[in-house]
Motif scaffolding. Structure first.
Motif, PDB file in Angstrom:
ATOM      1  N   GLN A 161     -17.314  14.612  53.447  1.00 16.29           N
ATOM      2  CA  GLN A 161     -15.979  14.687  54.046  1.00 16.29           C
ATOM      3  C   GLN A 161     -15.997  15.651  55.237  1.00 16.29           C
ATOM      4  N   SER A 178     -14.032  14.556  45.883  1.00 12.50           N
ATOM      5  CA  SER A 178     -15.210  15.115  46.564  1.00 12.50           C
ATOM      6  C   SER A 178     -16.095  15.869  45.579  1.00 12.50           C
ATOM      7  N   GLY A 237     -10.295  19.118  51.046  1.00 14.77           N
ATOM      8  CA  GLY A 237     -10.132  18.802  52.465  1.00 14.77           C
ATOM      9  C   GLY A 237      -8.684  18.555  52.863  1.00 14.77           C
ATOM     10  N   ASP A 270     -17.448   9.744  51.791  1.00 17.27           N
ATOM     11  CA  ASP A 270     -16.251  10.523  51.493  1.00 17.27           C
ATOM     12  C   ASP A 270     -15.375  10.563  52.748  1.00 17.27           C
ATOM     13  N   GLU A 271     -14.390   9.710  52.813  1.00 18.27           N
ATOM     14  CA  GLU A 271     -13.518   9.554  53.980  1.00 18.27           C
ATOM     15  C   GLU A 271     -14.329   9.431  55.274  1.00 18.27           C
TER      16      GLU A 271
HETATM   17 MG   LIG Z   1     -12.185  15.422  49.318  1.00 16.95          MG
END
Ligand SMILES: [Mg+2]
Ligand SMILES: Nc1ncnc2c1ncn2[C@@H]1O[C@H](COP(=O)(O)OP(=O)(O)OP(=O)(O)O)[C@@H](O)[C@H]1O
Length: 497
Positions: free
Chosen positions: A86, A44, A401, A166-167
């Motif tokens: 994220q 990230s 995260g 991001d995810e």
């Molecule tokens: Mg991350």
């Protein structure tokens, strides 16, 4: 293919940790490039540098052969870069369409905002995502999955050259994820470059052309998906050979005579109706279903966050009236909520207090906090599930995260509950930690804990549960022992029974 982006010798330090250590990676124009690595590896951070959210200490970003200075998110946008973060960044009090066009409202003549045009354009994007969403609804009232879809729609509607995700699908179901992937492939066909972060390696292998691996802030290499395999990437990510991501060792001693939790005829509005099931002592009971099937609502109702319209709940044969989470906790429940951002972390507290906050009863005696006990518990969990922290007095808001998630999981495990309700337990957790968490789960189960595990990840449900319930449209449609449950069967019930 030409390189569109070159991260050149990027270094980013935080007090006590090198988030990125002289990282150089090239991204080719028009490819889908996956970034993988353990929680806290620096993924990230690297993306946030490209997105103009943070500045590197050293190094530069070369875009189409020219060094660019991306000092804020606006500059990123001007350079044709858009990003799905994220942690969701929508404005909760604005509507869906207002969020999508925030700061770049479409105007018709005379400076008037052209709602018709904005509505039409957004509807188109959602349609391509296969999502039916009310554009006027306030974002606060959406589920996390829906919010995630709004973020994605927003990023796509920017029509950028580079799309960073991001995810993006951590909260999405199989079905929604597949539609998202079809869209990413379509965008790729139009020449868009996509950088994609995920912990789910199966999907990384499905969608990415190339995969870059980070570990502890260092760049380990980039691999052509076609020329590598999941095992090889897992080994790189974890830095050691994992025995097996999903062990199939099951508890043999589910006691089918002791019922830990019984739910009778539970109904709540449009969310679910006439739910009946039993959770046995020392059992991991899975609940599978698509987004919107009512699983999260069921869990929230059992935990007292919402009141049912009717129905009864029994704990070890005793009828209980759970009116609030406090009641639930008193009755031996723990609950890991789906939306950890909203329902869990105290970002202004440090790691040890976040872990200890729910088990104060054990930790404190006659009003005195047993500080040493708290430190001990916190250290134990940090070590056990590998929470990557500089120290247990580090602020939780500065963790990556995935590491924040691990802190919340630890907190509830520390309360030594009798019945643990878990909603999407391993969302956002790296492969190594997942294996550890499953191991802990099985041990707790063998020590007497009963677990209700809601999950959208079929492999997790199949590998970890002693029995599987399937929900569809607010109803329980199947109760399968693991002997007879197959992936196909579970999916079939979830889709159409
Ligand atoms: Mg991350
Ligand atoms: N604002 C901050 N202050 C201090 N440390 C930070 C900050 N932001 C990130 N870090 C640290 O930098 C490291 C990299 O974090 P990053 O968020 O990039 O990891 P990640 O690879 O995205 O992990 P995850 O898979 O958990 O999302 C971590 O050790 C994290 O604790």
């Amino acid at each position: 293919m030409e390189n569109i982006i070159y991260f050149k010798n990027i270094t980013k330090k935080y007090p006590g940790v090198i988030a990125l250590d002289n990282v150089s990676v090239s991204i080719k124009s028009g490819e889908i490039h996956a970034m993988v690595g353990e929680n806290g590896a620096g993924k990230s951070t690297l993306m946030n540098i490209l997105g103009g959210e943070i500045l590197p200490d050293m190094g530069e970003i070369v875009l189409n052969g020219k060094t660019v200075h991306i000092s804020n998110p606006h500059a990123a946008r001007l350079n044709g870069i858009s990003i799905v973060y994220q942690e969701l960044k929508l404005c909760p009090n604005l509507s869906v369409v207002e969020n999508i066009y925030l700061g770049r409202e479409r105007e018709s003549g005379g400076g008037r905002i052209n709602w018709t045009k904005m509505n039409m354009e957004s509807r188109e994007v959602f349609k391509s995502l296969g999502v039916d969403i009310n554009l006027k609804v306030t974002v606060r009232n959406l589920s996390i999955a829906e919010q995630q879809l709004v973020e994605i729609a927003k990023a796509i509607s920017l029509k950028s050259d580079v799309l960073i995700m991001d995810e993006p699908n951590s909260a999405l179901t199989l079905n929604e994820t597949e539609k998202l992937f079809a869209n990413l492939k379509r965008l790729k066909g139009q020449g868009v470059t996509i950088i994609f972060i995920s912990h789910r390696l199966e999907e990384v292998f499905k969608i990415a052309d190339r995969i870059s691996v980070l570990r502890d802030g260092r760049y380990l290499g980039t691999y052509n998906t076609a020329e590598t395999g999941i095992d090889e990437i897992v080994t790189l990510i974890a830095g050691k050979k994992l025995v097996s991501e999903l062990s199939h060792k099951k508890g043999k001693d589910v006691k089918f005579d002791a019922i830990a939790l019984e739910v009778k005829d539970l109904c709540r509005g449009k969310y679910f109706s006439h739910i009946n099931f039993q959770l046995y002592e020392k059992e991991i009971l899975g609940i599978y279903g698509l987004q919107g099937a009512g699983r999260t609502e069921l869990l929230e109702t059992i935990f007292g966050m919402e009141n049912p319209d009717r129905g009864e709940i029994f704990i070890f044969g005793r009828r209980v009236h759970i009116k609030s989470p406090v009641d639930a906790i008193k009755n031996g429940f723990a609950m890991l909520p789906e939306d950890r951002r909203r329902n869990g972390l105290f970002s202004n507290l440090d790691v040890k207090d976040n872990i200890g906050i729910s088990s104060m009863r054990e930790i404190s005696s006659i009003g005195f906090l047993k500080r040493n006990r708290l430190l001990e518990i916190a250290r134990e969990f940090v070590k056990m599930i590998g929470i990557k922290v500089r120290s247990i007095t580090q602020m939780v808001r500065n963790l990556s995260g995935g590491n924040q998630q691990k802190v919340i999981i630890s907190r509830w495990l520390a309360t030594k509950p009798k019945i643990f309700l878990m909603d999407e337990l391993t969302r956002g957790i790296d492969v190594g930690a997942k294996a550890e968490i499953y191991k802990i789960l099985r041990k707790l189960r063998d020590d007497g804990l009963s677990i209700l595990l809601v999950s959208s990840e079929l492999p997790e449900i199949m590998a970890e549960c002693d029995r599987i319930l399937v929900m569809r449209n607010g109803m329980l449609v199947a109760d399968l022992s693991r002997e007879i449950a197959t992936k196909e069967k579970v999916l079939r019930f979830a889709l159409k029974g």
